[in-house]
Design an enzyme around this catalytic site. Structure first.
Site, PDB file in Angstrom:
ATOM      1  N   GLU A  34       0.760  -1.190   0.104  1.00  0.00           N
ATOM      2  CA  GLU A  34      -0.030  -0.023  -0.230  1.00  0.00           C
ATOM      3  C   GLU A  34       0.711   1.350   0.024  1.00  0.00           C
ATOM      4  O   GLU A  34       1.901   1.303   0.921  1.00  0.00           O
ATOM      5  CB  GLU A  34      -0.930  -0.164   1.223  1.00  0.00           C
ATOM      6  N   GLY A  39      -6.803   0.819   3.719  1.00  0.00           N
ATOM      7  CA  GLY A  39      -8.215   1.378   3.794  1.00  0.00           C
ATOM      8  C   GLY A  39      -8.654   1.934   2.822  1.00  0.00           C
ATOM      9  O   GLY A  39      -9.750   1.904   2.265  1.00  0.00           O
ATOM     10  N   GLY A  40      -7.651   2.462   1.813  1.00  0.00           N
ATOM     11  CA  GLY A  40      -7.814   3.089   0.635  1.00  0.00           C
ATOM     12  C   GLY A  40      -8.738   4.205   0.607  1.00  0.00           C
ATOM     13  O   GLY A  40      -9.059   5.072   1.395  1.00  0.00           O
ATOM     14  N   GLY A 182     -24.358  15.224 -11.300  1.00  0.00           N
ATOM     15  CA  GLY A 182     -25.326  15.192 -10.615  1.00  0.00           C
ATOM     16  C   GLY A 182     -25.409  13.406 -10.328  1.00  0.00           C
ATOM     17  O   GLY A 182     -26.708  12.931 -10.371  1.00  0.00           O
ATOM     18  N   GLY A 183     -24.403  12.893 -10.333  1.00  0.00           N
ATOM     19  CA  GLY A 183     -24.276  11.264 -10.061  1.00  0.00           C
ATOM     20  C   GLY A 183     -24.136  11.291  -8.511  1.00  0.00           C
ATOM     21  O   GLY A 183     -24.747  12.171  -7.952  1.00  0.00           O
ATOM     22  N   VAL A 238     -21.488  21.830 -19.125  1.00  0.00           N
ATOM     23  CA  VAL A 238     -20.564  22.915 -18.560  1.00  0.00           C
ATOM     24  C   VAL A 238     -19.431  23.026 -19.740  1.00  0.00           C
ATOM     25  O   VAL A 238     -18.879  22.268 -20.328  1.00  0.00           O
ATOM     26  CB  VAL A 238     -19.941  22.196 -17.426  1.00  0.00           C
ATOM     27  N   GLY A 272     -17.017  11.473 -12.136  1.00  0.00           N
ATOM     28  CA  GLY A 272     -16.476  10.070 -12.146  1.00  0.00           C
ATOM     29  C   GLY A 272     -15.171   9.747 -11.873  1.00  0.00           C
ATOM     30  O   GLY A 272     -14.562  10.689 -11.355  1.00  0.00           O
ATOM     31  N   HIS A 445     -44.117  -3.674  13.617  1.00  0.00           N
ATOM     32  CA  HIS A 445     -44.764  -2.499  13.600  1.00  0.00           C
ATOM     33  C   HIS A 445     -44.344  -1.590  14.942  1.00  0.00           C
ATOM     34  O   HIS A 445     -44.350  -2.183  15.827  1.00  0.00           O
ATOM     35  CB  HIS A 445     -46.313  -2.547  13.368  1.00  0.00           C
TER      36      HIS A 445
END
Ligand SMILES: Cc1cc2nc3c(=O)[nH]c(=O)nc-3n(C[C@H](O)[C@H](O)[C@H](O)COP(=O)(O)OP(=O)(O)OC[C@H]3O[C@@H](n4cnc5c(N)ncnc54)[C@H](O)[C@@H]3O)c2cc1C
Length: 466
Positions: A34, A39-40, A182-183, A238, A272, A445
């Site tokens: 790493e 944990g990335g 708007g993802g 844009v 993205g 419930h």
């Protein structure tokens, strides 16, 4: 000196470290390399820190709204440094947990940058400046993840233009922001920043936000974001070349045949994520890209049978739970365990905006495209007691069912805590359950899950509380 391993994993994110744990469970001698922190992205720049900020935003917005619950606070103040400190504390605690799991599994962790050599060994350039180590593995797993994609002309500048990486580290909040995209990530930030009281404008190229979700969900989320005060502009391209910086940022977007100007203090690009395929020695292998992501078979083997690739670097659904499942399947495959391949239609997809969005299986449009005759059951949270008790009754559950067989094809939810409710629908899809199987499942419930039972009854017009 070379060190020998059954498997060497390049990248210790959610995909990589989970793969290492599974390898250790199966008695394989495993190492993880790493270059940043175990944990990335998910732990340090994704799922966890963003959800910690979202939670603070939610508490802030609810506190302001406290009157409605009979809780009256005369002065409400946001201490953003505490918000950030809380985020760091949570991340740090989970980071220590991952480090502990590596020790427990007797997994060797190398702090450094890994790359594959001509001889299919793995070279580690150590972070501490102590040179290089060569690891000699029987199998390699590439789990190098992804990084935020930017648009040419909208590069990060450390002051006005940010990606989620920089936004997570903001020390103070701006008064206003433009979010390009708007993802999932864009909408989570829009919801969070709006709850923190910031003026948000989302510019989305597609004709709707969350364009991969069921159309009804996109429409409802758009309505609810607007209700919060978020300005949403869809079908807008844009124009990076119009970006101007000064007091804040201004930019134009092509919208309805006109160039429309937008301005704010800052701009967040969320368009993205690009795979980390550079500098890992792929050119010394037969590993192929398709077109930018690493190409694999259903068990995550690349063109080189002993080199596997998992997680964001292979594209598809770029989600933490997908990366970890792929890691487990890859390891079980190399260990000859004959694992089942992953069915992507069974992967839950969650958006942690407020209210939340969660879905699994086919959208109504996808089901129709696949040739299914479908019918829907829909039930609003407005008639669910627990939702009213929570004071969060916006949204609905929609089940997409095959005509005739009544088999559940997909479930789509927007509303309170739906990310914790989607697994029931996931299990139903896995077990080929029908709408009636779900309706006959007793939902306690008062709970929010009653909306799922009612939506199942609604498929045949038998819902009780409508
Ligand atoms: C803002 C944001 C929010 C998100 N929220 C969610 C969410 O709520 N739920 C969800 O499921 N997903 C979420 N995601 C996506 C999720 O973070 C990723 O899908 C997941 O982290 C992918 O895991 P991975 O192991 O493939 O890659 P990563 O987590 O990116 O890990 C790759 C690791 O490889 C290391 N690395 C790269 N190259 C090398 C090299 N040459 N040598 C050594 N190490 C290397 C990197 O330092 C990194 O630590 C979010 C992402 C973002 C950006």
């Amino acid at each position: 000196m070379t060190k020998e391993y059954d498997v060497v994993i390049i990248g210790g994110g959610t995909g990589g470290y989970v793969a290492a744990i599974r390898a250790s469970q199966l008695g394989l001698r495993a190492a993880v390399i790493e270059k940043g922190k175990l944990g990335g992205t998910c732990l340090h720049a994704g799922c966890i820190p963003s959800k910690a900020l979202l939670r603070s935003a939610e508490v802030y917005a609810q506190t302001i709204d406290g009157d409605k619950y009979g809780v009256v606070a005369p002065i409400i103040r946001l201490d953003f440094s505490k918000v950030q400190a809380r985020k760091e504390e949570i991340t740090d605690r989970l980071y220590k947990g991952v480090q502990h799991l590596m020790k427990k599994g007797k997994i060797d962790v190398f702090d450094g940058k890994g790359s594959i050599t001509q001889t299919k060994d793995v070279l580690v350039e150590l972070n501490n400046g102590e040179g290089e180590v060569i690891l000699s593995p029987k199998n390699i797993v590439i789990a190098t993840g992804s990084r935020p994609r930017t648009l040419p002309g909208l590069e990060v500048d450390g002051k006005y233009v940010m990606t989620s990486d920089e936004a997570l580290k903001m020390e103070t909040l701006p008064n206003s922001i433009i979010i390009v995209g708007g993802g999932v990530i864009g909408i989570e930030w829009a919801s969070m920043l709006s709850d923190f009281g910031i003026q948000v404008t989302v510019i989305e190229y597609a004709d709707r936000i969350l364009p991969t979700e069921d159309k009804d969900i996109s429409k409802e989320v758009q309505r609810l974001m607007k209700k919060k005060g978020v300005k949403i502009v869809t079908g807008a391209k844009v124009l990076p070349e119009t970006l101007e910086k000064g007091e804040g940022v201004s930019i134009k977007a092509e919208h309805k045949g006109k160039e429309t100007p937008f301005s704010a203090d800052k701009l967040l690009v969320s368009v993205g994520r690009s795979p980390n395929t550079e500098g890992i020695g792929l050119e010394k292998t037969a590993v192929e890209l398709n077109p930018i992501f690493i190409k694999t078979n259903d068990f995550y083997q690349t063109n080189e049978p002993n080199i596997y690739a998992i997680g964001d670097v292979i594209g598809g659904l770029q989600l933490a739970h997908v990366a970890s499942h792929e890691g487990i399947i890859a390891i079980e495959h190399m260990a000859g365990q004959n694992p089942k391949s992953l069915d992507s239609t069974l992967v839950p997809r969650c958006v942690y905006c407020s209210p939340e969005v969660a879905s699994v299986g086919l959208t109504e449009e996808e089901a129709k495209e696949k040739g299914y005759q479908v019918k829907n059951g829909k039930f609003s949270f407005r008639a669910i007691g627990k939702a009213l008790v929570f004071g969060e009754s916006d949204g609905f559950v929609k089940l997409v069912v095959e005509e005739g067989t009544n088999k559940l094809l997909g479930a789509h939810m927007v509303g309170p805590h739906v990310t914790d409710m989607i697994t029931e629908a996931g299990l139903a899809c896995l077990l080929n359950a029908t709408a009636m199987d779900i309706a006959h499942t007793i939902h306690p419930h008062p709970t929010l899950t009653e909306a799922i039972g009612e939506a199942a009854l609604a498929v045949d017009g038998k819902e009780i509380h409508a």
